[in-house]
Design a protein around this motif. Structure first.
Motif, mmCIF file in Angstrom:
data_model
loop_
_atom_site.group_PDB
_atom_site.id
_atom_site.type_symbol
_atom_site.label_atom_id
_atom_site.label_comp_id
_atom_site.label_asym_id
_atom_site.label_seq_id
_atom_site.Cartn_x
_atom_site.Cartn_y
_atom_site.Cartn_z
ATOM 1 N N ASN A 538 70.971 14.328 77.830
ATOM 2 C CA ASN A 538 72.407 14.533 77.910
ATOM 3 C C ASN A 538 72.863 16.042 77.736
ATOM 4 N N GLY A 539 71.599 16.994 77.684
ATOM 5 C CA GLY A 539 72.116 18.406 77.584
ATOM 6 C C GLY A 539 72.150 18.974 79.092
ATOM 7 N N THR A 540 72.660 20.352 78.906
ATOM 8 C CA THR A 540 72.695 21.017 80.233
ATOM 9 C C THR A 540 71.672 22.335 80.184
ATOM 10 N N SER A 541 70.624 22.238 79.441
ATOM 11 C CA SER A 541 69.717 23.446 79.445
ATOM 12 C C SER A 541 68.677 23.313 80.760
ATOM 13 N N PRO A 542 68.330 24.385 81.211
ATOM 14 C CA PRO A 542 67.437 24.031 82.402
ATOM 15 C C PRO A 542 65.917 23.873 81.649
ATOM 16 N N GLN A 543 65.925 24.006 80.521
ATOM 17 C CA GLN A 543 64.568 23.387 79.821
ATOM 18 C C GLN A 543 64.248 21.962 79.914
ATOM 19 N N ARG A 544 65.181 21.348 80.348
ATOM 20 C CA ARG A 544 64.829 19.918 80.532
ATOM 21 C C ARG A 544 63.747 19.568 81.571
ATOM 22 N N THR A 545 63.641 20.384 82.490
ATOM 23 C CA THR A 545 62.699 20.173 83.618
ATOM 24 C C THR A 545 61.576 21.119 83.271
ATOM 25 N N ALA A 546 61.619 21.878 82.785
ATOM 26 C CA ALA A 546 60.572 23.105 82.459
ATOM 27 C C ALA A 546 60.363 23.354 80.872
ATOM 28 N N PRO A 547 60.208 22.551 80.070
ATOM 29 C CA PRO A 547 60.446 23.005 78.486
ATOM 30 C C PRO A 547 59.366 23.819 78.103
ATOM 31 N N ILE A 548 58.196 23.983 78.576
ATOM 32 C CA ILE A 548 57.078 24.763 77.886
ATOM 33 C C ILE A 548 57.173 26.201 78.253
ATOM 34 N N SER A 549 56.876 26.944 76.977
ATOM 35 C CA SER A 549 57.196 28.382 77.115
ATOM 36 C C SER A 549 55.703 29.176 77.140
ATOM 37 N N ALA A 550 54.710 28.632 76.703
ATOM 38 C CA ALA A 550 53.692 29.336 77.041
ATOM 39 C C ALA A 550 52.583 28.132 76.832
ATOM 40 N N ILE A 551 51.182 28.616 77.316
ATOM 41 C CA ILE A 551 50.139 27.781 77.114
ATOM 42 C C ILE A 551 48.785 28.526 76.730
ATOM 43 N N ARG A 552 48.377 28.402 75.532
ATOM 44 C CA ARG A 552 47.329 29.095 74.889
ATOM 45 C C ARG A 552 45.899 28.520 75.329
ATOM 46 N N VAL A 553 45.119 29.157 76.063
ATOM 47 C CA VAL A 553 43.875 28.536 76.509
ATOM 48 C C VAL A 553 42.621 29.120 75.460
ATOM 49 N N ARG A 554 41.693 28.327 75.164
ATOM 50 C CA ARG A 554 40.473 28.584 74.605
ATOM 51 C C ARG A 554 39.359 28.228 75.769
ATOM 52 N N VAL A 555 38.360 28.980 76.245
ATOM 53 C CA VAL A 555 37.323 28.820 77.148
ATOM 54 C C VAL A 555 36.325 28.244 76.623
ATOM 55 N N ALA A 556 35.489 27.287 77.230
ATOM 56 C CA ALA A 556 34.402 26.855 76.669
ATOM 57 C C ALA A 556 33.258 27.733 76.615
ATOM 58 N N ASP A 557 32.199 27.692 75.665
ATOM 59 C CA ASP A 557 30.992 28.396 75.741
ATOM 60 C C ASP A 557 31.278 29.998 75.665
ATOM 61 N N VAL A 558 32.529 30.440 75.084
ATOM 62 C CA VAL A 558 32.671 31.827 75.036
ATOM 63 C C VAL A 558 32.398 32.040 73.258
ATOM 64 N N HIS A 559 31.749 32.874 72.968
ATOM 65 C CA HIS A 559 31.694 33.429 71.491
ATOM 66 C C HIS A 559 31.719 35.050 71.226
ATOM 67 N N GLY A 560 32.996 35.222 71.114
ATOM 68 C CA GLY A 560 33.062 36.715 70.977
ATOM 69 C C GLY A 560 32.959 37.302 72.378
ATOM 70 N N TYR A 561 33.191 38.682 72.500
ATOM 71 C CA TYR A 561 33.326 39.413 73.709
ATOM 72 C C TYR A 561 31.973 39.838 74.277
ATOM 73 N N SER A 562 31.732 39.861 75.504
ATOM 74 C CA SER A 562 30.627 40.076 76.027
ATOM 75 C C SER A 562 30.717 40.272 77.560
ATOM 76 N N GLU A 563 29.990 40.934 78.357
ATOM 77 C CA GLU A 563 30.392 40.939 79.871
ATOM 78 C C GLU A 563 30.276 39.434 80.228
ATOM 79 N N ARG A 564 29.331 38.758 80.066
ATOM 80 C CA ARG A 564 29.261 37.321 80.258
ATOM 81 C C ARG A 564 30.519 36.525 80.043
ATOM 82 N N SER A 565 30.968 36.702 78.734
ATOM 83 C CA SER A 565 32.262 35.808 78.262
ATOM 84 C C SER A 565 33.457 36.591 79.007
#
Length: 940
Positions: A538-565
């Motif tokens: 019942n609100g008027t905020s545009p967040q009703r259709t797009a509520p998410i502000s950010a998505i934080r992603v962790r990548v599989a098989d990455v262990h610290g920084y390296s060129e491969r990672s």
């Protein structure tokens, strides 16, 4: 002229066909290959400054949310997610989760600040003079924040203590009717004074002890807590206990209660940032469940509970995890003064109270100071009861934008002020009115908007804590992952100079509790994404259709920084960006980057401060670019350059072959411009034919290579082919037009006078190449260009494991090697080899008489073929080695190192270039047996 051009082309069909094929190959290849690269790609720049891993590797944000500082300096301020409100749909979140290689995708939807009261009970028992018949304890309040630098006085609060009888309102089924029955059995109108006690005066009459809160009630959210005041009424009983009304405790509460101590509650309104998360994803990312210290964790099944209260009233209650650490620097200092009024407060209208008490006998009666942190923890100690602890209103929710800066010449960032936005707190008609935080009157540094949740008068929204979590136990607060990019980073800024450090008392500056203030607190109330649709209903905020502000992603098989990672993270980030169209930041490799910030003075005494704030420098900043990358464009241009060299050599050969004809035309009176137009006309006709054929070939070739082409790109083949042909034919046409007729008598091949008499076939081959230096350099240069391009591409594909990462110089080389890039490089080498073969063929034809003489003197065809083979080998070695050297230097310069693998790749490409050249030389060598020896000798 056109008829003459046609006869010339038809009369030299072989040479015309060769020219036509050259233009066709180059044009078609250029059109098709560029079609493969005009797509979205992720550009990555920056320098890695950290070798540990944070909680997440990729941050996905709404399109267009990067700030100017991010774009210019790669810097992100702490808790910048606190200023992002919506912009990502749940469908886009599903797309991110579906990307192969994503281990955890944790969404967060920032909803806004809930203004929540922190209760500060104060004991006034010792301030009461039990000998007085009537007395007033005036409590003068002072609000403090920012290490006490920000301070403001407030309207006083009054406590009226009388020994006279009091009658209290009795609340029945209706919570707040206009007329209420009192304990004396009579019904009184409460519209003017509210649910206040009525004091028994002389003669037995009663009058209400009015409370100004009633008068302020309709405009409460338009006032700050500094501007509100109230009257609390107590009766001192003969037994020494203090009796007061309990009308505000609900319809089932008794009319009054008594206690041995006289206590009242002051309230500090604190904004808590509410965010919605996926509990399961948050647990996997930062261990949210493991941080719960009281109560229970959030469950995915926690949604907005909607209750119909009757009479059109709807109640929406949201379950949250509330913080155990509010991260708010605020306090209230209270000073008590005991006054002796000349009469009962029931006889004084509330608007006249201050004037009536002015001049009354006054005695200092003590004071106290309570900070928000201690009061909040004491409030939590009562437990998670729905009535006594951990609740807050969601009627008025405020969202704060990002702070902006002016960059000073020394690199210091000066915070810009903004216009205050008090209207965003306007909750007129809401069921849970609260005054605005007092700091909303202070200097503002962030724009504010109101999250319109729905009609407040009929739709009550609240949050209730089901558990408490300790933010400092989250993964983002660990030593290995503590980067200011973290979602729950505790905000603080140290003084950057002696003056600022002295003003702060050696302590860091912390958030004041003002959403429009500079330092922003992290989200301290967490609910579930499943609660958002019901909360925003019942609100008027545009967040009703797009509520998410950010998505934080962790990548599989990455262990610290390296060129491969880093490369693995980059590839997944590119897929996310391509599939969702959102902004993507690669946070792997980010590190703290302290920045000096100038904070202008506040409106309540805080001086200007110079602060050191711990920002983040993105290790790898990423952005979507819709264009052909520069490396691919360079490769495709090289295809055209080599083709121009090939065609230029071929047209030059045709001009040399027709020198007698052109000399005759000149003798017959043809002007130079007409001879030049004849040559260019032939070339233009071939270019036009090649362009038209290329349009027809582009679509089936693109379909075979799975490359999408449109008509506009395909039609580009015609002007490209024409331009290619004209550029290749311009120099030969000018040279042929200006040649003197006597030049036809000169030999086509010059003598190499500085070379000693050769004593071997390789020596003779070298002499033959030197005799036509321009032609030799042209063929070798064409091959060198192709080999250099192939060296760079092969280095990116093999020496650097498929991508040149991390330390790229801008966009010069693309991040990964596409099939189109490899095809372009291979096509360039093949065109270079064709140019070498053409040079050998022209050499054979121009030296046909010499070769016939050698055959007549006993040279076998095998010996002649070996001679041509040596010429091809020497020419190929010159081009391949030169190109390999250029490619090696270019690749090493781009990545800043020279690994052994790069040397091996360069050697392999050089050998491949020489091998292709030798194979191409077999074609002209095989034509030796077709030389008409007898005719050539007779002509000599």
């Amino acid at each position: 002229m056109l008829n003459f051009v046609w006869r010339q082309l038809r009369g030299r069909a072989g040479r015309s066909a060769a020219l036509l094929v050259g233009v066709l190959v180059a044009t078609t290849g250029f059109v098709v290959l560029t079609g493969a690269t005009t797509t979205s790609r992720l550009a990555v720049t920056g320098a890695v400054e950290r070798d540990t891993r944070a909680a997440y590797d990729i941050l996905v944000r709404p399109k267009g949310t990067r700030t100017a500082l991010e774009a210019e300096r790669g810097l992100v301020r702490p808790n910048y997610l606190s200023g992002l409100f919506g912009g990502i749909t749940t469908a886009q979140y599903d797309q991110v989760k579906a990307v192969d290689g994503v281990d955890v995708a944790a969404p967060i939807a920032m909803l806004g600040y809930s203004t929540t009261p922190i209760e500060m009970p104060i004991d006034l028992t010792d301030a009461v003079d039990r000998s007085l018949d009537r007395q007033v304890i005036r409590i003068d309040r002072a609000f403090l924040a920012e290490r006490g630098l920000t301070h403001a006085t407030a309207a006083p609060t009054y406590v009226y203590v009388t020994k006279h009888g009091l009658h209290y309102p009795v609340i029945g089924d209706q919570y707040y009717p206009d007329a209420v029955r009192y304990t004396d059995g009579r019904t009184y109108d409460t519209q003017d004074c509210g649910l206040t006690p009525r004091e028994v005066l002389d003669g037995g009459r009663t009058e209400p002890v009015c409370d100004l809160r009633v008068e302020q009630g309709n405009q409460l959210t338009a006032l700050t807590e500094r501007q509100t005041w109230e009257v609390n009424t107590f009766r001192l009983l003969p037994n020494g206990r203090f009796e007061q009304s309990t009308a505000g405790n609900g319809p089932d509460a008794p009319a009054s209660s008594s206690a041995t101590r006289l206590t009242i509650t002051l309230r500090l309104t604190v904004p808590f940032l509410l965010a919605a998360v996926d509990p399961d994803a948050e647990q996997r990312l930062v261990g949210l469940t493991d941080t719960v210290v009281t109560g229970r964790p959030l469950a995915a099944t926690d949604t907005t509970v909607v209750t119909n209260q009757g009479g059109g009233l709807i109640s929406r209650r949201v379950s949250v995890l509330a913080t155990s650490r509010p991260f708010v620097d605020g306090a209230i200092r209270a000073t008590y003064t005991r006054l002796r009024p000349g009469r009962s407060l029931a006889e004084i209208p509330p608007q006249d109270l201050t004037a009536a008490l002015r001049g009354a006998p006054a005695v200092a009666a003590g004071g106290t100071e309570q900070d928000a942190l201690s009061a909040y923890r004491a409030q939590l100690a009562d437990g998670l009861s729905a009535d006594t602890c951990c609740w807050g209103q969601l009627q008025v929710v405020v969202q704060a934008g990002q702070a902006t800066y002016d960059q000073q010449p020394d690199g210091t960032l000066r915070v810009n002020t903004t216009a205050p936005g008090p209207d965003v707190y306007n909750g007129e008609g809401t069921l849970i009115p609260l005054p605005r935080p007092w700091l909303t009157e202070d200097t503002s540094f962030r724009p504010l908007i109101s999250l319109r949740l729905g009609p407040g008068g009929q739709d009550a929204r609240q949050w209730h804590a089901v558990g408490l979590f300790d933010p400092e136990k989250l993964t983002g607060f660990s030593d290995l992952g503590k980067v200011p990019l973290e979602t729950y980073e505790p905000p603080a800024a140290q003084g950057a100079d002696d003056r600022s450090r002295a003003a702060l008392g050696g302590q860091p500056l912390e958030p004041s509790g003002n959403p429009a203030g500079y330092l922003s607190a992290p989200p301290l109330l967490l609910t579930t994404l499943a609660s958002v649709p019901g909360l925003l209903a019942n609100g008027t905020s545009p967040q009703r259709t797009a509520p998410i502000s950010a998505i934080r992603v962790r990548v599989a098989d990455v262990h610290g920084y390296s060129e491969r990672s880093a490369e693995r993270v980059r590839l997944i980030a590119e897929r996310i960006a391509t599939e969702t169209g959102l902004d993507v930041d690669i946070t792997l490799g980010s590190s703290p980057a302290p920045q000096t910030v100038e904070l202008p003075a506040g409106a309540f005494g805080r001086p200007e401060l110079r602060l050191t704030e711990n920002w983040s420098a993105l290790g790898v900043a990423s952005a979507i670019v819709k264009a052909v990358d520069r490396k691919s464009a360079a490769l495709f241009v090289l295809v055209l350059v080599v083709c121009v060299l090939f065609l230029g050599n071929a047209v030059s050969a045709a001009v040399r072959d027709r020198r007698p004809e052109l000399a005759v035309l000149a003798c017959l009176g043809w002007p130079a411009r007409r001879i030049g137009a004849l040559i260019l006309g032939e070339v233009t006709a071939l270019g036009l034919a090649a362009g038209l054929l290329s349009v027809g070939l582009a679509f089936p070739l693109g379909a075979a290579l799975d490359i999408a082409l449109d008509w506009r790109r395909a039609l580009l083949a015609v002007p490209v082919a024409l331009l290619l042909a004209l550029v290749a034919g311009l120099a030969p046409a000018l040279r042929g037009a200006r040649a003197h007729p006597a030049a036809a008598l000169r030999p086509p091949v010059a003598a190499a006078r500085w070379v000693r008499r050769p004593r071997s076939l390789p020596g003779l081959a070298l002499v033959n190449l030197v005799r036509a230096p321009g032609r030799t350099l042209l063929g070798a240069g064409a091959l060198a260009i192709g080999v250099a391009a192939l060296t760079v591409v092969a280095a990116a594909a093999y020496a650097f494991r498929g991508a040149i990462v991390g330390s790229l110089l801008g966009d010069t080389v693309s991040l990964s090697v596409r099939g189109a890039d490899a095809m372009a490089a291979v096509a360039t080498v093949l065109l270079g080899a064709a140019a070498v073969a053409d040079v050998l063929y022209l050499n054979i034809r121009d030296r046909a008489a010499e070769l016939a003489t050698l055959r007549a003197t006993g040279w076998t065809d095998a010996a002649l073929r070996r001679l041509i083979g040596y010429e091809g080998l020497l020419l190929g070695a010159l081009g391949a080695l030169t190109g390999a050297g250029l490619g090696l230097g270019g690749a090493a310069w781009l990545v800043g190192e020279l690994p052994p693998a790069l040397l091996l790749v360069t050697a392999a490409v050089a050998l491949a270039g020489m091998l292709v050249t030798c194979l191409a030389a077999l074609v002209p060598a095989a034509l030796l047996h077709r030389l008409p020896t007898a005719r050539l000798l007779a002509e000599e």
